[in-house]
Design a protein around this motif. Structure first.
Motif, short mmCIF file in Angstrom:
data_model
loop_
_atom_site.label_atom_id
_atom_site.label_comp_id
_atom_site.label_asym_id
_atom_site.label_seq_id
_atom_site.Cartn_x
_atom_site.Cartn_y
_atom_site.Cartn_z
N PHE A 383 0.84 -1.20 0.00
CA PHE A 383 0.00 0.00 0.00
C PHE A 383 0.87 1.25 0.00
O PHE A 383 2.02 1.21 0.42
N SER A 384 0.26 2.33 -0.44
CA SER A 384 0.97 3.61 -0.38
C SER A 384 1.23 3.93 1.09
O SER A 384 0.36 3.76 1.93
N ASP A 385 2.44 4.36 1.35
CA ASP A 385 2.85 4.43 2.75
C ASP A 385 3.70 5.63 3.11
O ASP A 385 4.38 5.64 4.12
N VAL A 386 3.68 6.65 2.28
CA VAL A 386 4.47 7.84 2.62
C VAL A 386 3.50 8.93 3.05
O VAL A 386 2.73 9.45 2.25
N GLU A 387 3.53 9.23 4.34
CA GLU A 387 2.57 10.17 4.92
C GLU A 387 2.54 11.50 4.17
O GLU A 387 3.57 12.07 3.88
N GLY A 388 1.34 11.95 3.86
CA GLY A 388 1.19 13.26 3.24
C GLY A 388 1.59 13.29 1.77
O GLY A 388 1.17 14.14 1.01
N GLU A 389 2.40 12.34 1.37
CA GLU A 389 2.95 12.37 0.02
C GLU A 389 2.28 11.30 -0.83
O GLU A 389 1.81 11.55 -1.93
N ASN A 390 2.23 10.11 -0.28
CA ASN A 390 1.66 8.98 -1.02
C ASN A 390 0.83 8.21 -0.01
O ASN A 390 1.26 7.23 0.57
N ASP A 391 -0.37 8.71 0.23
CA ASP A 391 -1.15 8.24 1.37
C ASP A 391 -2.56 7.81 0.98
O ASP A 391 -3.54 8.24 1.57
N GLY A 392 -2.67 6.98 0.00
CA GLY A 392 -4.00 6.55 -0.41
C GLY A 392 -4.54 7.46 -1.50
O GLY A 392 -3.90 8.43 -1.90
N ILE A 393 -5.72 7.10 -2.01
CA ILE A 393 -6.30 7.85 -3.13
C ILE A 393 -7.28 8.85 -2.54
O ILE A 393 -8.45 8.55 -2.32
N ASN A 394 -6.75 10.04 -2.23
CA ASN A 394 -7.58 11.03 -1.52
C ASN A 394 -7.25 12.48 -1.84
O ASN A 394 -7.80 13.39 -1.23
N ASP A 395 -6.32 12.69 -2.78
CA ASP A 395 -5.95 14.07 -3.13
C ASP A 395 -6.27 14.38 -4.58
O ASP A 395 -5.72 13.75 -5.49
N ALA A 396 -7.14 15.36 -4.80
CA ALA A 396 -7.47 15.78 -6.17
C ALA A 396 -6.25 16.43 -6.82
O ALA A 396 -5.43 16.99 -6.10
N PRO A 397 -6.14 16.37 -8.14
CA PRO A 397 -7.06 15.67 -9.04
C PRO A 397 -6.86 14.16 -9.03
O PRO A 397 -5.79 13.66 -8.71
N PHE A 398 -7.94 13.48 -9.43
CA PHE A 398 -7.92 12.02 -9.53
C PHE A 398 -7.74 11.62 -11.00
O PHE A 398 -8.18 12.35 -11.90
N TYR A 399 -7.15 10.46 -11.21
CA TYR A 399 -6.86 10.01 -12.56
C TYR A 399 -7.33 8.57 -12.79
O TYR A 399 -7.32 7.76 -11.85
N ALA A 400 -7.69 8.27 -14.02
CA ALA A 400 -8.01 6.89 -14.39
C ALA A 400 -7.64 6.66 -15.85
O ALA A 400 -7.59 7.60 -16.64
N ALA A 401 -7.37 5.40 -16.19
CA ALA A 401 -7.14 5.03 -17.60
C ALA A 401 -7.61 3.60 -17.81
O ALA A 401 -7.42 2.74 -16.95
N LYS A 402 -8.25 3.41 -18.97
CA LYS A 402 -8.81 2.10 -19.32
C LYS A 402 -7.72 1.16 -19.84
O LYS A 402 -6.84 1.59 -20.61
N ARG A 403 -7.78 -0.11 -19.48
CA ARG A 403 -6.75 -1.09 -19.89
C ARG A 403 -7.36 -2.46 -20.16
O ARG A 403 -8.39 -2.82 -19.56
N VAL A 404 -6.70 -3.22 -21.01
CA VAL A 404 -7.18 -4.58 -21.38
C VAL A 404 -6.01 -5.58 -21.34
O VAL A 404 -4.85 -5.16 -21.33
N PRO A 405 -6.31 -6.89 -21.38
CA PRO A 405 -5.22 -7.89 -21.41
C PRO A 405 -4.40 -7.78 -22.71
O PRO A 405 -4.96 -7.53 -23.77
N THR A 406 -3.12 -8.02 -22.58
CA THR A 406 -2.23 -7.91 -23.74
C THR A 406 -1.08 -8.90 -23.58
O THR A 406 -0.60 -9.11 -22.46
N VAL A 407 -0.69 -9.52 -24.69
CA VAL A 407 0.40 -10.51 -24.64
C VAL A 407 1.73 -9.77 -24.51
O VAL A 407 2.04 -8.90 -25.32
#
Ligand code: ADP
Length: 473
Positions: A383-407
């Motif tokens: 899990f993300s474990d750097v306080e204040g810096e990398n601490d879970g998914i809670n700081d805007a902006p949020f990002y997403a990208a679609k992905r599929v299986p690939t060889v």
């Protein structure tokens, strides 16, 4: 045209260039035949992460890491099908490989991270995007040393064998369809990569193991188009033993249009989750590549989204591992960016309530959460474990990208021994023939750890280059 060199190398990916430069450093002159117009192969398209433990170092201690753990995870991560002797060499010589690349001028950030399917924070991150740093370093060697000659746009199609059964050269086709013959005074190194883009061969191989529901043309590949198993076919024609051909690796991280790794927004395992079209997580995102991809095959439209927050991309102008800025991907419609999770869900087309609940639950395990660091319902422990810096998914902006299986990678191929000598079906050495990299089989077993391919090509590329330089007919 006809040429003669001490050592002949087929393929200018990471394994081929490592072999060529090692042979040149041993005082040999070398000719490299490359099918395409430039060096790089699949290696340059990869994220560039290279697993290597500097045993006993502060960094290793900080992550409870050791060469012994790297060996164990590599072997067990491939269901103990890999050759333990080769696995041991891979891990023991990995750090030497990093040092060698540094001597050639390559930059690493010094940061270690967990690459997808790497299972542990031991991937060295190159300073340059993708695999480009490796090839900048190789090219700078070529610029300063004239003993390596590159023959581009030259496709090898046959290994030449002398009257004593030793491999002594290569027959190839040049750009204009002309025949090119290259004779070797010392050894020939096969470094043509795998066969992920050879649909017929991969389908046939998958029939053996049935690791995947299908590997027909509906499944795209991360690989360059020339990665069609040429070396495997050429080696088989001179009696090489092919092993574990059915062990084929897919990633859950392909671009939905092309299957490429381009557009993959993740930076490290710890900082992102995968959700399906229902907005739910469905697998341990810190687990094995085969397990993650098989789980993705079970999801609707075999589609998922990588989701993360601004901890990784504070401004959106930072580069992903593939040299792209997040903002450029958003502009191109290949990633989503929003100030709230609700807006992000809307762009993704997933139920906002579910996505929000999924992330709230996930955050409980991240730094500051009431279940901080505890294994979750999917078995995830990274899990993300750097306080204040990398601490879970809670700081805007949020990002997403679609992905599929690939060889992505073919773990089967030509059998080699610890000297990178190619073996026949009776376990005997085929004199004069050496191989390294994805063309070989039997190191990674059923499932290669993320970050071990770069290690493989540098470590065994160097061994193959040294062995080919030493060999005389
Ligand atoms: P590895 O990771 O094992 O080094 P790569 O995929 O990075 O493998 O590189 C393999 C290289 O071999 C690619 O550059 C590819 O174009 C080249 N190649 C493949 N088949 C042939 C062939 N028949 N003749 C010459 N080069 C080839």
């Amino acid at each position: 045209a006809e040429y003669t060199a001490d050592v002949v190398v087929i393929g200018a990916g990471g394994a081929g260039m490592s072999a060529a430069i090692t042979a040149a450093q041993a005082g040999k002159n070398v000719i490299v035949l490359e099918k395409t117009g430039s060096m790089g192969g699949n290696t340059i398209l990869s994220g560039g992460a290279m697993n290597a433990v500097d045993d006993g170092s502060e960094v290793a201690k900080a992550h409870d890491d050791s060469v012994a753990l790297h060996i164990q995870q590599t072997y067990e991560g491939g269901d103990e099908q890999g050759n333990l002797e080769l696995v041991t060499i891979l891990c023991e010589q990995a750090w030497d490989g990093v040092e060698w690349m540094k001597e050639l001028g390559m930059g690493f950030t010094g940061e270690v991270f967990t690459v997808t399917g790497g299972l542990w924070p031991r991937a060295q991150r190159p300073s340059d995007p993708e695999g480009t740093g490796f090839f900048k370093a190789f090219q700078s060697y070529l610029d300063e040393n004239t003993t390596v000659t590159m023959l581009y746009n030259t496709t090898a199609n046959e290994l030449l064998v002398d009257e004593n059964g030793a491999v002594c050269g290569v027959k190839a086709t040049g750009k204009t369809g002309n025949t090119v013959t290259v004779n070797a005074t010392n050894g020939v190194v096969l470094a043509t990569g795998g066969f992920a883009r050879n649909v017929e061969l991969r389908e046939k191989a998958n029939e053996e193991t049935q690791l995947w529901p299908t590997l027909d043309e509906s499944i795209p590949s991360t690989n360059a188009s020339g990665i069609t198993g040429d070396g495997i076919i050429m080696a088989e024609a001179v009696g090489a033993n092919l092993i574990q051909m059915g062990n084929i690796q897919l990633l859950p991280l392909g671009d939905p249009e092309t299957g490429s790794l381009s557009g993959n927004i993740e930076h490290a395992v710890e900082s992102r989750i995968f959700v399906n079209e229902q907005g739910e997580r469905f697998v341990n995102e810190g687990g094995r590549r085969d397990e993650m991809t098989l789980a993705l095959f079970e999801q609707s439209n075999t589609t998922m989204f990588i989701v993360m927050d601004s901890d990784t991309y504070p401004t959106g102008e930072e580069l992903n591992n593939f040299g792209e800025t997040m903002n450029s991907l958003v502009e191109a419609g290949r990633a989503y960016k929003a100030d709230t999770l609700e807006e992000l869900a809307e762009q993704m087309g997933v139920p906002a309530e579910t996505l929000t609940a999924t992330i709230e639950e996930y955050n409980r395990h991240c730094v500051g959460g009431d279940l901080e660091g505890q294994e979750d319902e999917f078995g995830r422990t990274l899990f993300s474990d750097v306080e204040g810096e990398n601490d879970g998914i809670n700081d805007a902006p949020f990002y997403a990208a679609k992905r599929v299986p690939t060889v992505h990678h073919t773990m089967g191929g030509v059998e080699i021994n610890a000297n990178a000598e190619v073996l026949n079906a009776n376990g005997e050495v085929i004199p004069g023939l050496f191989a390294a990299g994805e063309v070989t089989g039997g190191i990674h077993g059923t499932n290669r750890l993320g970050g071990n391919a770069l290690t493989d090509i540098i470590v065994f590329g160097r061994i193959a280059g040294a062995s080919a330089a030493e060999y005389t007919r």
